[in-house]
Design a protein around this motif. Structure first.
Motif, PDB file in Angstrom:
ATOM      1  N   THR A   1      66.703  12.321  80.597  1.00 26.96           N
ATOM      2  CA  THR A   1      65.916  11.090  80.444  1.00 26.96           C
ATOM      3  C   THR A   1      66.639   9.877  81.016  1.00 26.96           C
ATOM      4  OG1 THR A   1      64.933  12.017  78.444  1.00 26.96           O
ATOM      5  CG2 THR A   1      64.700   9.651  78.765  1.00 26.96           C
ATOM      6  N   MET A   2      67.960   9.864  80.910  1.00 31.13           N
ATOM      7  CA  MET A   2      68.714   8.715  81.403  1.00 31.13           C
ATOM      8  C   MET A   2      69.380   9.001  82.751  1.00 31.13           C
ATOM      9  SD  MET A   2      70.312   7.453  77.727  1.00 31.13           S
ATOM     10  CE  MET A   2      70.839   5.825  78.271  1.00 31.13           C
ATOM     11  N   ALA A   3      70.403   9.846  82.778  1.00 31.77           N
ATOM     12  CA  ALA A   3      71.241   9.981  83.973  1.00 31.77           C
ATOM     13  C   ALA A   3      70.517  10.621  85.154  1.00 31.77           C
ATOM     14  CB  ALA A   3      72.504  10.768  83.620  1.00 31.77           C
ATOM     15  N   ALA A   4      69.942  11.807  84.966  1.00 34.62           N
ATOM     16  CA  ALA A   4      69.290  12.482  86.084  1.00 34.62           C
ATOM     17  C   ALA A   4      68.104  11.672  86.606  1.00 34.62           C
ATOM     18  CB  ALA A   4      68.844  13.886  85.671  1.00 34.62           C
ATOM     19  N   SER A   5      67.349  11.062  85.695  1.00 32.44           N
ATOM     20  CA  SER A   5      66.218  10.230  86.122  1.00 32.44           C
ATOM     21  C   SER A   5      66.696   9.032  86.930  1.00 32.44           C
ATOM     22  CB  SER A   5      65.422   9.762  84.899  1.00 32.44           C
ATOM     23  OG  SER A   5      64.848  10.858  84.216  1.00 32.44           O
TER      24      SER A   5
ATOM     25  N   GLU B   1      73.466  23.893  84.085  1.00 38.44           N
ATOM     26  CA  GLU B   1      74.859  24.249  84.357  1.00 38.44           C
ATOM     27  C   GLU B   1      75.836  23.115  84.086  1.00 38.44           C
ATOM     28  OE1 GLU B   1      73.557  27.225  88.053  1.00 38.44           O
ATOM     29  OE2 GLU B   1      74.706  25.386  88.436  1.00 38.44           O
ATOM     30  N   ARG B   2      75.350  21.875  84.091  1.00 37.02           N
ATOM     31  CA  ARG B   2      76.241  20.732  83.910  1.00 37.02           C
ATOM     32  C   ARG B   2      75.613  19.746  82.931  1.00 37.02           C
ATOM     33  NH1 ARG B   2      79.173  18.652  89.270  1.00 37.02           N
ATOM     34  NH2 ARG B   2      80.993  18.876  87.935  1.00 37.02           N
ATOM     35  N   VAL B   3      76.452  18.810  82.495  1.00 33.51           N
ATOM     36  CA  VAL B   3      76.042  17.790  81.531  1.00 33.51           C
ATOM     37  C   VAL B   3      76.449  16.419  82.063  1.00 33.51           C
ATOM     38  CG1 VAL B   3      76.431  16.868  79.206  1.00 33.51           C
ATOM     39  CG2 VAL B   3      76.223  19.343  79.552  1.00 33.51           C
ATOM     40  N   LEU B   4      75.548  15.458  81.957  1.00 35.13           N
ATOM     41  CA  LEU B   4      75.840  14.065  82.278  1.00 35.13           C
ATOM     42  C   LEU B   4      75.714  13.236  81.004  1.00 35.13           C
ATOM     43  CD1 LEU B   4      73.875  13.655  85.632  1.00 35.13           C
ATOM     44  CD2 LEU B   4      76.360  13.770  85.363  1.00 35.13           C
ATOM     45  N   ALA B   5      76.587  12.251  80.859  1.00 35.28           N
ATOM     46  CA  ALA B   5      76.552  11.348  79.708  1.00 35.28           C
ATOM     47  C   ALA B   5      76.461   9.911  80.206  1.00 35.28           C
ATOM     48  CB  ALA B   5      77.783  11.552  78.832  1.00 35.28           C
ATOM     49  N   VAL B   6      76.145   9.003  79.286  1.00 33.86           N
ATOM     50  CA  VAL B   6      75.915   7.601  79.644  1.00 33.86           C
ATOM     51  C   VAL B   6      76.687   6.703  78.690  1.00 33.86           C
ATOM     52  CG1 VAL B   6      74.185   5.785  79.943  1.00 33.86           C
ATOM     53  CG2 VAL B   6      73.616   8.160  80.524  1.00 33.86           C
ATOM     54  N   ALA B   7      77.405   5.724  79.252  1.00 34.34           N
ATOM     55  CA  ALA B   7      78.144   4.731  78.466  1.00 34.34           C
ATOM     56  C   ALA B   7      77.710   3.344  78.921  1.00 34.34           C
ATOM     57  CB  ALA B   7      79.650   4.912  78.652  1.00 34.34           C
ATOM     58  N   LEU B   8      77.148   2.553  78.006  1.00 36.57           N
ATOM     59  CA  LEU B   8      76.499   1.301  78.384  1.00 36.57           C
ATOM     60  C   LEU B   8      77.276   0.043  78.019  1.00 36.57           C
ATOM     61  CD1 LEU B   8      72.783   2.142  77.479  1.00 36.57           C
ATOM     62  CD2 LEU B   8      73.874   2.177  79.726  1.00 36.57           C
ATOM     63  N   SER B   9      78.443   0.160  77.412  1.00 32.61           N
ATOM     64  CA  SER B   9      79.178  -1.048  77.032  1.00 32.61           C
ATOM     65  C   SER B   9      80.681  -0.776  77.029  1.00 32.61           C
ATOM     66  CB  SER B   9      78.748  -1.530  75.638  1.00 32.61           C
ATOM     67  OG  SER B   9      79.063  -0.554  74.660  1.00 32.61           O
ATOM     68  N   GLY B  10      81.460  -1.867  77.115  1.00 38.46           N
ATOM     69  CA  GLY B  10      82.905  -1.753  76.978  1.00 38.46           C
ATOM     70  C   GLY B  10      83.672  -1.638  78.275  1.00 38.46           C
ATOM     71  N   PHE B  11      83.006  -1.851  79.443  1.00 40.69           N
ATOM     72  CA  PHE B  11      83.673  -1.630  80.715  1.00 40.69           C
ATOM     73  C   PHE B  11      83.550  -2.854  81.626  1.00 40.69           C
ATOM     74  CE2 PHE B  11      82.351   2.464  79.067  1.00 40.69           C
ATOM     75  CZ  PHE B  11      83.530   3.201  79.163  1.00 40.69           C
TER      76      PHE B  11
ATOM     77  N   LEU C   1      68.347   1.802  82.117  1.00 38.85           N
ATOM     78  CA  LEU C   1      68.894   2.918  81.345  1.00 38.85           C
ATOM     79  C   LEU C   1      68.738   2.692  79.842  1.00 38.85           C
ATOM     80  CD1 LEU C   1      72.198   3.661  83.290  1.00 38.85           C
ATOM     81  CD2 LEU C   1      70.304   5.260  82.988  1.00 38.85           C
ATOM     82  N   ARG C   2      68.991   1.481  79.397  1.00 45.17           N
ATOM     83  CA  ARG C   2      68.937   1.197  77.964  1.00 45.17           C
ATOM     84  C   ARG C   2      67.521   1.365  77.428  1.00 45.17           C
ATOM     85  NH1 ARG C   2      67.525  -2.444  74.421  1.00 45.17           N
ATOM     86  NH2 ARG C   2      66.701  -3.849  76.017  1.00 45.17           N
TER      87      ARG C   2
END
Length: 340
Positions: A87-91, A113-123, A197-198
């Protein structure tokens, strides 16, 4: 708007339910957090690529169909990273990434086969190099790559790149999260899509919470119809009936507001207010339904080995994912003040 699910949404939901009924595992003590068997099964069945563009070999559907899948994932309390990975990364990569990025990152995700994650703050970023940290990144402990937001930009980060550290963390229901730390890591820029993304992520959280509370209420109503006290089923007591009736109203409120927000977002209509409203109900109503399930079940409701504990823990996690109820009220106030 029409609140009737499309044929594609219904078919995807039914397929997802059949797969997860046979594949989802019960981890009462939260030591797991990722079910690779179920994830691969969803990929092989075509669930993961169905709601992505046909140019990628997907089914050409979109956010509404993704929400139908997420609701079924919530009903099964399945430990699969559909929300951050699809819903977030691949889209996002399908919409804003290059063909090379799609081939390298999206297609393996669609195969489970793989996993994507999302980080929206702190960078923060300087000259395309990203530094900072965010705790409790959902499915971060198992991710091969991350979409990381900084002010005005989102970067794709390879989890294997020098300067990337991921420390596994355990949340209320799983040990899937990770503390993501970046130290001057080069990233691939995707544009200023942090809000995109949010909003999609928040709608996805609401859809998943709908599945959690819907199934929790079904289990609780069934228990109240058979559990006896003083030679009467407890579902016949007025206090219990009232709790169940209130929970039903809460579940329907989550359904209505989440569908409205998803429809507006999918239609490219202004959706910020609808998304904040939906997340308020997902958090507030989710909290109430989770506690009703535990209270009506009595002593077994607090047993971590009982099935209802899975739904309580999942509802509590989703209550705070991407902002609790009070955060949504403040966001709504800001939106309405700006409009006024």
């Amino acid at each position: 708007m029409d609140f009737t699910l499309s044929e594609a949404s219904g078919d995807l939901a039914a397929l997802t339910r059949r797969i997860l009924d046979g594949k989802a595992t019960h981890d009462p003590h939260g030591t797991g957090g990722f079910d690779p068997v179920a994830w691969t099964a969803l990929g092989q069945a075509g669930v993961l690529d169905a709601a992505l563009p046909s140019a990628l070999g997907g089914g050409g559907f979109g956010l509404l169909e993704q929400c139908a899948v997420l609701t079924e994932i919530g009903r099964a309390v399945a430990a699969v990273p559909y929300l951050p990975s699809i819903t977030m990364a691949a889209s996002a990569l399908a919409e804003f990434g290059s063909p090379e990025l799609v081939d390298r990152w999206v297609l393996p995700v669609l195969r489970g086969e793989r996993v994507l994650a999302v980080a929206l703050s702190g960078f923060t970023a300087s000259d395309g190099r990203v530094s900072g940290a965010q705790p409790a990144v959902a499915f971060g402990a198992f991710a091969h790559g991350f979409l990381v937001a900084v002010p005005g930009e989102v970067f794709l980060i390879d989890a294997a790149a020098p300067g990337v550290t991921v420390r596994p963390q355990q949340t209320v229901d799983h040990a899937d999260a990770g503390l993501l730390e970046l130290s001057d890591v080069p990233g691939v820029p995707l544009g200023d899509i942090g809000e995109w993304l949010r909003l999609r992520g928040t709608v996805g959280v609401c859809a998943q919470q709908l599945g959690v509370v819907e199934r929790a209420l079904e289990l609780t109503a069934a228990y109240a119809a058979e559990r006896k006290q003083f030679d009467h089923v407890i579902g016949g007591f007025q206090a219990v009936r009232q709790r169940l009736a209130d929970a039903y109203v809460d579940v329907e409120a989550v359904r209505l507001t989440s569908l409205q927000a998803a429809w507006q977002l999918a239609s490219a209509a202004p959706a910020a207010e609808a998304v904040a409203t939906a997340k308020f109900w997902a958090a507030e109503a989710g909290h109430r339904v989770a506690h009703t399930a535990v209270h009506v079940h009595g002593g077994v409701g607090i047993d971590v080995d009982h099935v209802v504990h899975r739904y309580f823990a999942a509802a509590k996690r989703l209550e705070f994912e991407l902002g609790p109820a009070t955060h949504q009220l403040l966001a709504l106030g800001d939106l309405l003040a700006g409009r006024g």
